[in-house]
Design a protein around this motif. Structure first.
Motif, PDB file in Angstrom:
ATOM      1  N   VAL A 188      51.397-121.017 -16.298  1.00  0.00           N
ATOM      2  CA  VAL A 188      50.942-119.625 -16.275  1.00  0.00           C
ATOM      3  C   VAL A 188      51.272-119.059 -14.897  1.00  0.00           C
ATOM      4  O   VAL A 188      50.713-119.475 -13.887  1.00  0.00           O
ATOM      5  CB  VAL A 188      49.436-119.539 -16.553  1.00  0.00           C
ATOM      6  CG1 VAL A 188      48.983-118.083 -16.488  1.00  0.00           C
ATOM      7  CG2 VAL A 188      49.116-120.130 -17.923  1.00  0.00           C
ATOM      8  N   LEU A 189      52.197-118.109 -14.885  1.00  0.00           N
ATOM      9  CA  LEU A 189      52.693-117.559 -13.614  1.00  0.00           C
ATOM     10  C   LEU A 189      52.125-116.159 -13.403  1.00  0.00           C
ATOM     11  O   LEU A 189      52.729-115.159 -13.792  1.00  0.00           O
ATOM     12  CB  LEU A 189      54.223-117.516 -13.630  1.00  0.00           C
ATOM     13  CG  LEU A 189      54.928-118.868 -13.816  1.00  0.00           C
ATOM     14  CD1 LEU A 189      56.425-118.672 -14.007  1.00  0.00           C
ATOM     15  CD2 LEU A 189      54.652-119.783 -12.620  1.00  0.00           C
ATOM     16  N   THR A 190      50.966-116.101 -12.808  1.00  0.00           N
ATOM     17  CA  THR A 190      50.379-114.800 -12.486  1.00  0.00           C
ATOM     18  C   THR A 190      50.773-114.406 -11.069  1.00  0.00           C
ATOM     19  O   THR A 190      51.184-115.246 -10.256  1.00  0.00           O
ATOM     20  CB  THR A 190      48.847-114.846 -12.597  1.00  0.00           C
ATOM     21  OG1 THR A 190      48.350-115.765 -11.617  1.00  0.00           O
ATOM     22  CG2 THR A 190      48.411-115.306 -13.983  1.00  0.00           C
ATOM     23  N   GLY A 231      56.284-101.894  -4.700  1.00  0.00           N
ATOM     24  CA  GLY A 231      56.300-100.791  -5.648  1.00  0.00           C
ATOM     25  C   GLY A 231      57.564-100.686  -6.463  1.00  0.00           C
ATOM     26  O   GLY A 231      57.686 -99.783  -7.319  1.00  0.00           O
ATOM     27  N   ASN A 232      58.510-101.586  -6.258  1.00  0.00           N
ATOM     28  CA  ASN A 232      59.760-101.543  -7.013  1.00  0.00           C
ATOM     29  C   ASN A 232      59.483-101.813  -8.492  1.00  0.00           C
ATOM     30  O   ASN A 232      58.843-102.805  -8.851  1.00  0.00           O
ATOM     31  CB  ASN A 232      60.742-102.575  -6.453  1.00  0.00           C
ATOM     32  CG  ASN A 232      62.106-102.515  -7.109  1.00  0.00           C
ATOM     33  OD1 ASN A 232      62.276-102.906  -8.251  1.00  0.00           O
ATOM     34  ND2 ASN A 232      63.094-102.033  -6.356  1.00  0.00           N
ATOM     35  N   ALA A 233      59.998-100.943  -9.361  1.00  0.00           N
ATOM     36  CA  ALA A 233      59.730-101.059 -10.804  1.00  0.00           C
ATOM     37  C   ALA A 233      60.276-102.360 -11.374  1.00  0.00           C
ATOM     38  O   ALA A 233      59.653-102.986 -12.255  1.00  0.00           O
ATOM     39  CB  ALA A 233      60.325 -99.864 -11.542  1.00  0.00           C
ATOM     40  N   THR A 234      61.446-102.801 -10.892  1.00  0.00           N
ATOM     41  CA  THR A 234      62.033-104.043 -11.392  1.00  0.00           C
ATOM     42  C   THR A 234      61.188-105.243 -10.998  1.00  0.00           C
ATOM     43  O   THR A 234      61.002-106.176 -11.785  1.00  0.00           O
ATOM     44  CB  THR A 234      63.469-104.214 -10.853  1.00  0.00           C
ATOM     45  OG1 THR A 234      64.271-103.111 -11.285  1.00  0.00           O
ATOM     46  CG2 THR A 234      64.094-105.498 -11.355  1.00  0.00           C
ATOM     47  N   VAL A 235      60.650-105.216  -9.773  1.00  0.00           N
ATOM     48  CA  VAL A 235      59.787-106.310  -9.323  1.00  0.00           C
ATOM     49  C   VAL A 235      58.537-106.390 -10.200  1.00  0.00           C
ATOM     50  O   VAL A 235      58.135-107.469 -10.651  1.00  0.00           O
ATOM     51  CB  VAL A 235      59.394-106.128  -7.849  1.00  0.00           C
ATOM     52  CG1 VAL A 235      58.323-107.147  -7.443  1.00  0.00           C
ATOM     53  CG2 VAL A 235      60.621-106.275  -6.956  1.00  0.00           C
ATOM     54  N   LEU A 239      57.468-109.506 -12.715  1.00  0.00           N
ATOM     55  CA  LEU A 239      56.199-110.229 -12.631  1.00  0.00           C
ATOM     56  C   LEU A 239      55.473-110.231 -13.976  1.00  0.00           C
ATOM     57  O   LEU A 239      54.898-111.244 -14.384  1.00  0.00           O
ATOM     58  CB  LEU A 239      55.315-109.601 -11.556  1.00  0.00           C
ATOM     59  CG  LEU A 239      55.812-109.752 -10.113  1.00  0.00           C
ATOM     60  CD1 LEU A 239      54.971-108.906  -9.169  1.00  0.00           C
ATOM     61  CD2 LEU A 239      55.787-111.221  -9.691  1.00  0.00           C
ATOM     62  N   GLU A 240      55.517-109.104 -14.683  1.00  0.00           N
ATOM     63  CA  GLU A 240      54.874-109.021 -15.993  1.00  0.00           C
ATOM     64  C   GLU A 240      55.526-109.982 -16.985  1.00  0.00           C
ATOM     65  O   GLU A 240      54.842-110.664 -17.751  1.00  0.00           O
ATOM     66  CB  GLU A 240      54.948-107.589 -16.525  1.00  0.00           C
ATOM     67  CG  GLU A 240      54.076-106.597 -15.767  1.00  0.00           C
ATOM     68  CD  GLU A 240      54.247-105.172 -16.283  1.00  0.00           C
ATOM     69  OE1 GLU A 240      54.971-105.000 -17.299  1.00  0.00           O
ATOM     70  OE2 GLU A 240      53.674-104.248 -15.678  1.00  0.00           O
ATOM     71  N   ASP A 241      56.857-110.034 -16.964  1.00  0.00           N
ATOM     72  CA  ASP A 241      57.557-110.893 -17.911  1.00  0.00           C
ATOM     73  C   ASP A 241      57.392-112.371 -17.577  1.00  0.00           C
ATOM     74  O   ASP A 241      57.315-113.217 -18.473  1.00  0.00           O
ATOM     75  CB  ASP A 241      59.040-110.521 -17.967  1.00  0.00           C
ATOM     76  CG  ASP A 241      59.271-109.224 -18.739  1.00  0.00           C
ATOM     77  OD1 ASP A 241      58.302-108.714 -19.327  1.00  0.00           O
ATOM     78  OD2 ASP A 241      60.418-108.724 -18.743  1.00  0.00           O
ATOM     79  N   LEU A 317      61.911-110.893 -22.762  1.00  0.00           N
ATOM     80  CA  LEU A 317      61.196-111.378 -21.580  1.00  0.00           C
ATOM     81  C   LEU A 317      62.137-111.736 -20.435  1.00  0.00           C
ATOM     82  O   LEU A 317      61.691-112.224 -19.389  1.00  0.00           O
ATOM     83  CB  LEU A 317      60.353-112.602 -21.951  1.00  0.00           C
ATOM     84  CG  LEU A 317      59.256-112.358 -23.000  1.00  0.00           C
ATOM     85  CD1 LEU A 317      58.535-113.660 -23.331  1.00  0.00           C
ATOM     86  CD2 LEU A 317      58.274-111.311 -22.495  1.00  0.00           C
ATOM     87  N   LEU A 318      63.432-111.491 -20.620  1.00  0.00           N
ATOM     88  CA  LEU A 318      64.414-111.851 -19.595  1.00  0.00           C
ATOM     89  C   LEU A 318      65.128-110.646 -19.009  1.00  0.00           C
ATOM     90  O   LEU A 318      65.906-110.801 -18.052  1.00  0.00           O
ATOM     91  CB  LEU A 318      65.458-112.813 -20.188  1.00  0.00           C
ATOM     92  CG  LEU A 318      64.976-114.218 -20.548  1.00  0.00           C
ATOM     93  CD1 LEU A 318      66.079-114.985 -21.259  1.00  0.00           C
ATOM     94  CD2 LEU A 318      64.526-114.974 -19.299  1.00  0.00           C
ATOM     95  N   ASP A 319      64.905-109.457 -19.537  1.00  0.00           N
ATOM     96  CA  ASP A 319      65.661-108.277 -19.097  1.00  0.00           C
ATOM     97  C   ASP A 319      65.589-108.035 -17.591  1.00  0.00           C
ATOM     98  O   ASP A 319      66.633-107.933 -16.926  1.00  0.00           O
ATOM     99  CB  ASP A 319      65.203-107.033 -19.865  1.00  0.00           C
ATOM    100  CG  ASP A 319      65.790-106.997 -21.277  1.00  0.00           C
ATOM    101  OD1 ASP A 319      66.754-107.750 -21.522  1.00  0.00           O
ATOM    102  OD2 ASP A 319      65.287-106.238 -22.109  1.00  0.00           O
ATOM    103  N   PRO A 320      64.399-107.920 -16.999  1.00  0.00           N
ATOM    104  CA  PRO A 320      64.354-107.679 -15.546  1.00  0.00           C
ATOM    105  C   PRO A 320      64.992-108.819 -14.749  1.00  0.00           C
ATOM    106  O   PRO A 320      65.721-108.581 -13.777  1.00  0.00           O
ATOM    107  CB  PRO A 320      62.860-107.551 -15.243  1.00  0.00           C
ATOM    108  CG  PRO A 320      62.217-107.287 -16.554  1.00  0.00           C
ATOM    109  CD  PRO A 320      63.066-107.979 -17.565  1.00  0.00           C
ATOM    110  N   LEU A 321      64.734-110.026 -15.181  1.00  0.00           N
ATOM    111  CA  LEU A 321      65.280-111.205 -14.478  1.00  0.00           C
ATOM    112  C   LEU A 321      66.795-111.170 -14.475  1.00  0.00           C
ATOM    113  O   LEU A 321      67.440-111.401 -13.438  1.00  0.00           O
ATOM    114  CB  LEU A 321      64.768-112.477 -15.165  1.00  0.00           C
ATOM    115  CG  LEU A 321      65.036-113.834 -14.507  1.00  0.00           C
ATOM    116  CD1 LEU A 321      63.959-114.825 -14.951  1.00  0.00           C
ATOM    117  CD2 LEU A 321      66.408-114.347 -14.866  1.00  0.00           C
TER     118      LEU A 321
END
Length: 331
Positions: A188-190, A231-235, A239-241, A317-321
């Motif tokens: 679990v990566l919070t 605040g970067n949207a991609t970051v 983190l959410e994914d 779940l991989l799009d931002p990454l």
């Protein structure tokens, strides 16, 4: 040579002959025991089933395209006979056993037509099971009934009687082996547990992007190259994914080098390392190697740590990454 010497040699020869005969008898007994064990695997399986308190000792399942065989161990766990180290989730096996034990015909045709008319001459699926008492039970499935919810079948090799069963057991036999695999659970990566994230794109010389977390009691600040990118949207999307990331399914348990190459692991699209500290645990690192998209487009091939097994991770779940791997935070 004196008569005493000749008598001593004779006595010693007799003793040697007796010992040799005894040795041959012992070796013969052990050979027969070993031969019997090899020649009668059903007896070994039955002993394991009795020790485990199981009604069934082994199963052989034909899905119409592949045959899978399973055996129970004395501790009650089941193994896939082709690879006993395969991490089998035996819940499907237990479900099949329950369905087989409760199998009740909807109809019995005591004067059936030819087997061909029910497509039982070329079965669509079958199961054979050895019970703990070494008796066997088998079911062979033919074509579906008109309403499509049941199937014609024979039992125990008796072609003189044709049964109609609900297709519940038939459907269970269609389960491929990789769907019976116990998948590894990702940590679990919070945001609170992650210390750093490293994402490297394709190419050995590609420079990885590093995100470092600075934790305080009230907030977490994310830095990249010394710059605050919290605040970067991609970051934030990344983190959410990462928190929701899980393995969808197994693609290839023991892939060949060719299979691994086809899946993109010669030059993976992304190498991800997440350093984290679980609550109450010590610092650990999760490594993901992400390869090519699978043809259906629902996910990407991936490996976890040093495990050579090829898994599938969902594209959503991989799009931002993958965006970061391809072009950094500015993409």
């Amino acid at each position: 040579m004196t008569w005493k010497e000749r008598r001593l040699i004779t006595v010693l020869s007799v003793i040697l002959a007796i010992l040799s005969a005894a040795l041959l008898i012992v070796l013969g007994i052990r050979y027969r025991e070993s031969r019997d064990a090899v020649q009668d695997p059903d007896a070994q399986a039955a002993q394991a089933a009795q020790a485990a308190g199981s009604a069934y000792a082994s199963l052989s399942v034909y899905s119409g395209s592949a045959t899978l065989s399973f055996s129970i161990q004395e501790d009650g766990t089941w193994v896939w006979d082709d690879d006993t180290e395969f991490p089998l989730d035996d819940s499907t096996i237990r479900s099949i056993m329950d369905l087989l034990s409760d199998l009740t015909p909807q109809q019995v045709l005591s004067d059936p037509e030819s087997l061909e008319s029910y497509e039982l001459d070329a079965p669509s699926a079958s199961i054979s099971a050895v019970k703990a008492d070494q008796s066997t039970v088998s079911v062979t499935f033919g074509k579906a009934t008109t309403d499509g919810t049941s199937r014609y079948a024979t039992m125990n090799g008796d072609s003189s009687t044709v049964y109609i069963f609900a297709d519940t057991l038939y459907q269970a036999l269609q389960t491929p082996i990789y769907d019976m695999m116990t998948l590894p659970e990702l940590p679990v990566l919070t945001e609170e547990t992650i210390t750093s994230i490293s994402i490297q794109g394709p190419g050995e010389d590609a420079e990885p992007l590093l995100l470092a977390a600075q934790h305080t009691d009230s907030a977490t600040t994310w830095l990249s190259g010394g710059e605050d990118v919290t605040g970067n949207a991609t970051v934030q999307a990344l983190l959410e994914d990462l928190e929701q990331l899980e393995i969808a399914r197994c693609v290839d348990y023991r892939p060949s080098e060719e299979a691994a190459s086809i899946c993109g692991f010669d030059d993976p699209d992304a190498l991800v390392q997440v350093t984290y500290t679980p609550e109450g645990g010590s610092e650990s690192v999760l490594t993901l190697t992400v390869g090519n998209p699978e043809p259906a487009g629902t996910g990407r091939y991936a490996r976890v740590g040093a495990d050579t097994t090829i898994y599938l991770l969902e594209t959503a779940l991989l799009d931002p990454l993958m965006r970061v791997a391809a072009g950094g935070l500015s993409s």
